[in-house]
Write a protein that holds these residues in place. Structure first.
Motif, PDB file in Angstrom:
ATOM      1  N   ARG A 267       0.806  -1.218   0.000  1.00 54.73           N
ATOM      2  CA  ARG A 267       0.000   0.000   0.000  1.00 54.73           C
ATOM      3  C   ARG A 267       0.842   1.272   0.000  1.00 54.73           C
ATOM      4  O   ARG A 267       0.655   2.168  -0.836  1.00 54.73           O
ATOM      5  N   LEU A 268       1.791   1.372   0.914  1.00 57.11           N
ATOM      6  CA  LEU A 268       2.631   2.572   0.972  1.00 57.11           C
ATOM      7  C   LEU A 268       3.568   2.650  -0.232  1.00 57.11           C
ATOM      8  O   LEU A 268       3.878   3.740  -0.726  1.00 57.11           O
ATOM      9  N   ALA A 269       4.013   1.493  -0.717  1.00 57.58           N
ATOM     10  CA  ALA A 269       4.894   1.477  -1.885  1.00 57.58           C
ATOM     11  C   ALA A 269       4.162   1.954  -3.133  1.00 57.58           C
ATOM     12  O   ALA A 269       4.742   2.648  -3.982  1.00 57.58           O
ATOM     13  N   GLU A 270       2.895   1.588  -3.259  1.00 62.96           N
ATOM     14  CA  GLU A 270       2.131   2.035  -4.421  1.00 62.96           C
ATOM     15  C   GLU A 270       1.992   3.551  -4.432  1.00 62.96           C
ATOM     16  O   GLU A 270       2.156   4.194  -5.477  1.00 62.96           O
ATOM     17  N   ALA A 271       1.696   4.127  -3.264  1.00 67.67           N
ATOM     18  CA  ALA A 271       1.614   5.586  -3.183  1.00 67.67           C
ATOM     19  C   ALA A 271       2.977   6.216  -3.444  1.00 67.67           C
ATOM     20  O   ALA A 271       3.091   7.240  -4.131  1.00 67.67           O
ATOM     21  N   GLY A 272       4.029   5.603  -2.916  1.00 67.33           N
ATOM     22  CA  GLY A 272       5.374   6.119  -3.122  1.00 67.33           C
ATOM     23  C   GLY A 272       5.820   6.042  -4.569  1.00 67.33           C
ATOM     24  O   GLY A 272       6.535   6.923  -5.062  1.00 67.33           O
ATOM     25  N   ALA A 273       5.409   4.986  -5.266  1.00 69.09           N
ATOM     26  CA  ALA A 273       5.816   4.814  -6.662  1.00 69.09           C
ATOM     27  C   ALA A 273       5.275   5.942  -7.536  1.00 69.09           C
ATOM     28  O   ALA A 273       5.965   6.421  -8.455  1.00 69.09           O
ATOM     29  N   VAL A 274       4.049   6.370  -7.274  1.00 76.18           N
ATOM     30  CA  VAL A 274       3.480   7.484  -8.034  1.00 76.18           C
ATOM     31  C   VAL A 274       4.307   8.746  -7.817  1.00 76.18           C
ATOM     32  O   VAL A 274       4.620   9.486  -8.760  1.00 76.18           O
ATOM     33  N   ARG A 275       4.698   8.983  -6.571  1.00 76.21           N
ATOM     34  CA  ARG A 275       5.482  10.177  -6.259  1.00 76.21           C
ATOM     35  C   ARG A 275       6.885  10.086  -6.839  1.00 76.21           C
ATOM     36  O   ARG A 275       7.446  11.092  -7.310  1.00 76.21           O
ATOM     37  N   LEU A 276       7.484   8.900  -6.818  1.00 78.60           N
ATOM     38  CA  LEU A 276       8.824   8.735  -7.383  1.00 78.60           C
ATOM     39  C   LEU A 276       8.805   8.947  -8.899  1.00 78.60           C
ATOM     40  O   LEU A 276       9.705   9.592  -9.458  1.00 78.60           O
ATOM     41  N   ALA A 277       7.795   8.418  -9.568  1.00 78.86           N
ATOM     42  CA  ALA A 277       7.704   8.602 -11.014  1.00 78.86           C
ATOM     43  C   ALA A 277       7.581  10.083 -11.369  1.00 78.86           C
ATOM     44  O   ALA A 277       8.234  10.573 -12.301  1.00 78.86           O
ATOM     45  N   ARG A 278       6.759  10.805 -10.622  1.00 75.35           N
ATOM     46  CA  ARG A 278       6.623  12.239 -10.899  1.00 75.35           C
ATOM     47  C   ARG A 278       7.909  12.979 -10.565  1.00 75.35           C
ATOM     48  O   ARG A 278       8.294  13.923 -11.277  1.00 75.35           O
ATOM     49  N   PHE A 279       8.588  12.569  -9.510  1.00 78.47           N
ATOM     50  CA  PHE A 279       9.857  13.202  -9.162  1.00 78.47           C
ATOM     51  C   PHE A 279      10.865  13.070 -10.304  1.00 78.47           C
ATOM     52  O   PHE A 279      11.546  14.031 -10.653  1.00 78.47           O
ATOM     53  N   THR A 280      10.956  11.878 -10.899  1.00 76.75           N
ATOM     54  CA  THR A 280      11.903  11.701 -12.004  1.00 76.75           C
ATOM     55  C   THR A 280      11.464  12.493 -13.232  1.00 76.75           C
ATOM     56  O   THR A 280      12.311  12.969 -13.990  1.00 76.75           O
ATOM     57  N   GLU A 281      10.153  12.657 -13.424  1.00 73.05           N
ATOM     58  CA  GLU A 281       9.681  13.546 -14.493  1.00 73.05           C
ATOM     59  C   GLU A 281      10.168  14.960 -14.246  1.00 73.05           C
ATOM     60  O   GLU A 281      10.540  15.684 -15.184  1.00 73.05           O
TER      61      GLU A 281
ATOM     62  N   GLY B 292      10.422  -1.012  -7.661  1.00 74.59           N
ATOM     63  CA  GLY B 292       9.881  -2.057  -8.522  1.00 74.59           C
ATOM     64  C   GLY B 292       8.567  -1.644  -9.160  1.00 74.59           C
ATOM     65  O   GLY B 292       8.328  -1.913 -10.345  1.00 74.59           O
ATOM     66  N   LEU B 293       7.730  -0.952  -8.407  1.00 75.97           N
ATOM     67  CA  LEU B 293       6.445  -0.510  -8.933  1.00 75.97           C
ATOM     68  C   LEU B 293       6.582   0.712  -9.834  1.00 75.97           C
ATOM     69  O   LEU B 293       5.775   0.910 -10.747  1.00 75.97           O
ATOM     70  N   ALA B 294       7.604   1.533  -9.586  1.00 77.92           N
ATOM     71  CA  ALA B 294       7.765   2.778 -10.344  1.00 77.92           C
ATOM     72  C   ALA B 294       8.627   2.617 -11.587  1.00 77.92           C
ATOM     73  O   ALA B 294       8.581   3.472 -12.475  1.00 77.92           O
ATOM     74  N   ALA B 295       9.423   1.565 -11.661  1.00 78.49           N
ATOM     75  CA  ALA B 295      10.482   1.471 -12.668  1.00 78.49           C
ATOM     76  C   ALA B 295       9.987   1.722 -14.084  1.00 78.49           C
ATOM     77  O   ALA B 295      10.615   2.449 -14.859  1.00 78.49           O
ATOM     78  N   ARG B 296       8.865   1.137 -14.431  1.00 79.60           N
ATOM     79  CA  ARG B 296       8.374   1.272 -15.812  1.00 79.60           C
ATOM     80  C   ARG B 296       7.950   2.697 -16.135  1.00 79.60           C
ATOM     81  O   ARG B 296       7.797   3.047 -17.318  1.00 79.60           O
ATOM     82  N   HIS B 297       7.729   3.513 -15.118  1.00 79.39           N
ATOM     83  CA  HIS B 297       7.254   4.880 -15.324  1.00 79.39           C
ATOM     84  C   HIS B 297       8.362   5.914 -15.175  1.00 79.39           C
ATOM     85  O   HIS B 297       8.076   7.108 -15.119  1.00 79.39           O
ATOM     86  N   THR B 298       9.612   5.474 -15.098  1.00 82.03           N
ATOM     87  CA  THR B 298      10.735   6.396 -14.966  1.00 82.03           C
ATOM     88  C   THR B 298      11.662   6.254 -16.171  1.00 82.03           C
ATOM     89  O   THR B 298      11.561   5.297 -16.941  1.00 82.03           O
ATOM     90  N   ASP B 299      12.568   7.216 -16.306  1.00 80.88           N
ATOM     91  CA  ASP B 299      13.584   7.135 -17.356  1.00 80.88           C
ATOM     92  C   ASP B 299      14.937   6.760 -16.762  1.00 80.88           C
ATOM     93  O   ASP B 299      15.986   7.122 -17.294  1.00 80.88           O
ATOM     94  N   ALA B 300      14.919   6.012 -15.656  1.00 83.84           N
ATOM     95  CA  ALA B 300      16.163   5.603 -15.005  1.00 83.84           C
ATOM     96  C   ALA B 300      17.024   4.764 -15.953  1.00 83.84           C
ATOM     97  O   ALA B 300      16.515   3.953 -16.724  1.00 83.84           O
ATOM     98  N   THR B 301      18.326   4.986 -15.867  1.00 88.61           N
ATOM     99  CA  THR B 301      19.247   4.166 -16.653  1.00 88.61           C
ATOM    100  C   THR B 301      19.536   2.843 -15.965  1.00 88.61           C
ATOM    101  O   THR B 301      19.798   1.830 -16.623  1.00 88.61           O
ATOM    102  N   ASP B 302      19.491   2.848 -14.627  1.00 94.37           N
ATOM    103  CA  ASP B 302      19.774   1.670 -13.824  1.00 94.37           C
ATOM    104  C   ASP B 302      18.882   1.693 -12.592  1.00 94.37           C
ATOM    105  O   ASP B 302      18.591   2.764 -12.041  1.00 94.37           O
ATOM    106  N   VAL B 303      18.472   0.511 -12.154  1.00 95.20           N
ATOM    107  CA  VAL B 303      17.740   0.349 -10.906  1.00 95.20           C
ATOM    108  C   VAL B 303      18.505  -0.669 -10.065  1.00 95.20           C
ATOM    109  O   VAL B 303      18.699  -1.807 -10.502  1.00 95.20           O
TER     110      VAL B 303
END
Length: 347
Positions: free
Chosen positions: A209-223, A246-257
């Protein structure tokens, strides 16, 4: 039926572990802090040069960047003075403005527990005092560094524990400082505690639950990083932070995770992350995370061990890592490898 029975037994073991057996500590249930920052209502009611301000809840970071590019310096400074909590947390806003806005926001709280964040020279990229508090800090020149890394921490991290009362090279700020020292001036590192983390390792740490909310914020942060011209980041994801990644990876432009001390990434294989980033994993020999069952059942558990051969991540050497938080300790093979990944030296 036999296979299903084994799954039930394993799931029951996972729940028992989370409930406090096998050396785990209990944790308090947390409510995820989401949505736009405090002060948004006043921001929405204001204008600049006669026009509306970008909505913090829905405007894309690139649109935010274009908005600020169209303002003169006096208009920008007026927004910083009038709405520091919004500007300081607004992905896509110019980095120097965010640093200045967060200095003002920290001072305005009047709380001694946040006072160190307002010390001269600190580059606070985000500060939100709601709940236990969220904070992100930059080490290095994020605007111009050819390489950028982001530390995504796990449980028990918030604005008050960002770097206080920690052993060196542990905690979000300590990990970031250690990585930047190892990688050198060409790398900027962000310690990103931009989500509500679990407290302890109770049920919050066992579900997503907390990771899902965090993933949305992490994806926007990388944007937001992309919108201000920062280099595509490397994500270093520790413990529960690796679930967020893991939940955010597909929504980021990270070169490495890079997953370190991970309980799982909510994926069966690295390919299931659906990212073009290289995926790495590290686990030290004395890290207690190895005792966590790698299952996912009825929302409990985070799935496969990222360091297993079947997962398919690249392995980071970690034989000399001590405990669950020693991955960034100076002199370790893991830190040397992290620095090489951060600088793009490993292909």
């Amino acid at each position: 039926m036999r296979r299903f029975g084994r799954t039930l037994v394993t799931a029951a073991l996972a729940v028992a572990v989370v409930a406090g057996t096998a050396g785990w500590a209990s944790g308090d249930s947390q409510s995820a802090v989401t949505g736009p920052p405090p002060g948004t209502a006043a921001w929405r009611a204001d204008t600049a040069d006669g026009g509306p301000l970008p909505d913090p809840a829905g405007t894309a970071p690139r649109e935010v960047a274009r908005f600020f590019a169209g303002l003169d310096d006096s208009a920008r400074q007026e927004l910083v003075r009038s709405h520091p909590l919004v500007v300081g947390n607004l992905d896509g806003a110019p980095l120097p403005l965010r640093y200045e806005a967060n200095r003002l926001a920290v001072a305005a709280t009047g709380e001694t527990r946040y006072a160190s964040l307002g010390a001269p020279g600190r580059q606070i990229l985000a500060f939100d005092p709601r709940g236990r508090g969220q904070v992100s800090e930059v080490f290095g020149d994020l605007e111009h560094a050819p390489h950028v890394s982001v530390i995504v921490p796990g449980s028990d991290n918030d604005a008050t524990r960002h770097d206080a009362g920690r052993k060196p090279a542990t905690g979000p700020a300590g990990m970031a400082r250690s990585l930047r020292a190892a990688a050198g001036d060409g790398t900027a590192v962000v310690a990103w505690t931009g989500y509500t983390t679990p407290v302890g390792v109770g049920l919050d740490a066992a579900d997503g639950r907390l990771a899902e909310a965090g993933a949305v914020r992490l994806a926007r942060f990388t944007e937001g990083l992309d919108a201000v011209g920062a280099a595509d980041p490397v994500l270093f994801c520790h413990s529960y932070g690796s679930v967020v990644c893991g939940l955010a990876a597909r929504h980021t432009d990270a070169t490495d995770v890079v997953a370190l001390g991970s309980p799982g990434m909510r994926a069966d294989t690295a390919a299931d992350l659906h990212t073009r980033a290289r995926v790495w994993a590290a686990r030290g020999p004395s890290d207690w995370i190895a005792d966590v069952p790698n299952v996912r059942f009825a929302g409990i558990g985070h799935g496969a061990d990222p360091t297993s051969a079947a997962f398919g991540a690249r392995r980071v050497p970690a034989a000399d890592v001590q405990g669950h938080t020693g991955y960034f300790a100076p002199g370790t093979r893991s830190l040397a490898a992290f620095a090489a990944i951060a600088k793009g030296e490993i292909r």
